[in-house]
Design an enzyme around this catalytic site. Structure first.
Site, PDB file in Angstrom:
ATOM      1  N   CYS A  80      -2.554 -18.544  32.047  1.00 54.89           N
ATOM      2  CA  CYS A  80      -1.484 -19.432  31.580  1.00 54.89           C
ATOM      3  C   CYS A  80      -1.011 -20.372  32.701  1.00 54.89           C
ATOM      4  CB  CYS A  80      -0.351 -18.611  30.986  1.00 54.89           C
ATOM      5  SG  CYS A  80       0.727 -19.545  29.872  1.00 54.89           S
ATOM      6  N   HIS A 120      -3.560 -15.547  26.493  1.00 51.22           N
ATOM      7  CA  HIS A 120      -3.076 -14.265  27.003  1.00 51.22           C
ATOM      8  C   HIS A 120      -3.969 -13.111  26.533  1.00 51.22           C
ATOM      9  CE1 HIS A 120       0.828 -15.261  28.896  1.00 51.22           C
ATOM     10  NE2 HIS A 120       0.732 -16.325  28.121  1.00 51.22           N
ATOM     11  N   GLU A 164      -4.019 -10.101  27.465  1.00 50.03           N
ATOM     12  CA  GLU A 164      -3.311  -8.821  27.409  1.00 50.03           C
ATOM     13  C   GLU A 164      -2.569  -8.604  26.105  1.00 50.03           C
ATOM     14  OE1 GLU A 164      -0.174 -11.648  27.995  1.00 50.03           O
ATOM     15  OE2 GLU A 164      -2.148 -11.474  28.894  1.00 50.03           O
TER      16      GLU A 164
END
Length: 394
Positions: free
Chosen positions: A267, A352, A354
């Site tokens: 990011c 992202h 995760e």
């Protein structure tokens, strides 16, 4: 009929939405954005990347599964405000510890419900993100919380939105970074990696630890010499809020360490890498925020369903000398979603991995990072460099 306290959302373009108060009673101002996720409202509220923003959820029913401490992405919420078509005052979930309303009240999150969120999202998609104010009448009129705001009051709130500082040009990392370095506890010995904290999420640290990394989280202003003094095996650049062009100290650190350590950026960290080598970023019209963004891996041809939260993007064509090569693109608008350095074990993604919307489509990126670290230590050649060479026919 149950009477509800009145609230208002006033945008800088003069648009006004009238609804009902929810959460902490008060007034708040920020950049209004929207998120298309159907779940994950607690993770969104506690994601430091939303610092300075008021988030509108497109899914109409928010709060029905309550709040659990295990779902926190940081130690507190960072959103400036929250918007939903309907907030649930009750919840049903064996993991939940309290209601969303109580959580918002405890943490000072000013929110509004009962507005036409579809109309608001169409407005943001067509005109771009804007600044806005949420105000509760019980805050300004404690003796008459159920009355309507007057035209003069609405006009004043619109002006307040217009006068609020833009996110463009703002370095917001000092508001979210850790004040002191800390080591994340792991159950087994692994590779020591320095995580530059620009607003890092707990789940990122956990995923790095999961693949055999010993994370050491450091403040965003940590210098290259301080990082190297920790004798790390790798470097990680985290997510975070604000304009990526503003924290120039981070660009300089990333540039100084380029090629010295295997490096992974997510990011804001991805954007910082692009800026570090002389590239440019641009602000998107309404950004990508949600758990359903399709991304194509250009090295494998596979499609990943990803979670995203960003309002800026890297212009790959602006990077001089072809130092970074595009590895992922967004299938909705062809914007850059991932890149890898043409010479060094350095790679990054805009989304992202995760957040697990796929649910595991992008977890390979954490495995790739530890593979890069192991290869670097063993001088066996970078896996990402080999993949690039194969793709480019080198």
């Amino acid at each position: 009929m149950i009477r509800k306290e009145r609230a208002i959302l006033a945008l800088e373009d003069g648009t006004v939405y009238r609804g009902y108060a929810f959460g902490h009673r008060g007034e708040t101002v920020g950049e209004v954005v929207f998120n298309t996720s159907m779940t994950g409202y607690q993770e969104i509220m506690t994601d430091p990347s939303y610092n300075g923003q008021i988030v509108c959820m497109t899914y109409p029913h928010i709060g029905n599964y309550g709040v659990a401490i295990y779902d926190m992405e940081s130690n507190k919420p960072y959103v400036r405000g929250f918007i939903s078509r309907e907030f649930s005052e009750s919840y049903s979930n064996h993991r939940a510890q309290e209601s969303l309303e109580r959580f918002m009240q405890d943490h000072g999150i000013v929110s509004i419900s009962g507005i036409d969120t579809r109309a608001l999202v169409r407005r943001l998609r067509s005109g771009g993100v804007v600044k806005g104010v949420i105000a509760h009448r019980s805050f300004t009129h404690p003796t008459d919380p159920y009355g309507e705001f007057t035209p003069d009051e609405e006009h004043d709130l619109v002006q307040r939105a217009r006068n609020h500082e833009d996110i463009d040009g703002r370095d917001m990392t000092p508001e979210v970074t850790t004040p002191l370095p800390y080591a994340y506890p792991t159950l087994q010995e692994g590779k020591r990696v320095v995580l530059m904290d620009f607003g890092i999420k707990h789940s990122i640290v956990k995923n790095l630890a999961r693949v055999g990394i010993e994370p050491i989280v450091v403040p965003a202003t940590t210098t290259p010499s301080q990082i190297m003094a920790l004798q790390p095996h790798g470097l990680f650049l985290s997510n975070g809020p604000g304009d990526p062009a503003a924290p120039t100290y981070a660009h300089e650190t990333a540039w100084s360490l380029l090629g010295l350590l295997p490096t992974f950026g997510i990011c804001l960290g991805h954007q910082i890498l692009g800026l570090a080598v002389g590239g440019k970023t641009y602000k998107m019209k309404f950004g990508h925020r949600g758990g359903n963004q399709p991304v194509k891996n250009l090295l494998t041809g596979e499609i990943e369903i990803t979670a995203q939260n960003h309002g800026y993007a890297v212009d790959i064509d602006s990077i001089p000398g072809g130092q970074f090569i595009a590895t992922h693109i967004n299938l909705n608008d062809n914007s850059l979603e991932g890149m890898a350095h043409s010479r060094y074990p350095v790679f990054s993604v805009q989304y992202h991995p995760e957040a697990s919307p796929g649910p595991h489509d992008s977890h390979y990126l954490f495995e790739r990072f530890i593979e890069e670290i192991n290869a670097f230590d063993g001088a066996t050649g970078s896996p990402i460099q080999k993949a690039l060479a194969g793709k480019l026919g080198v």
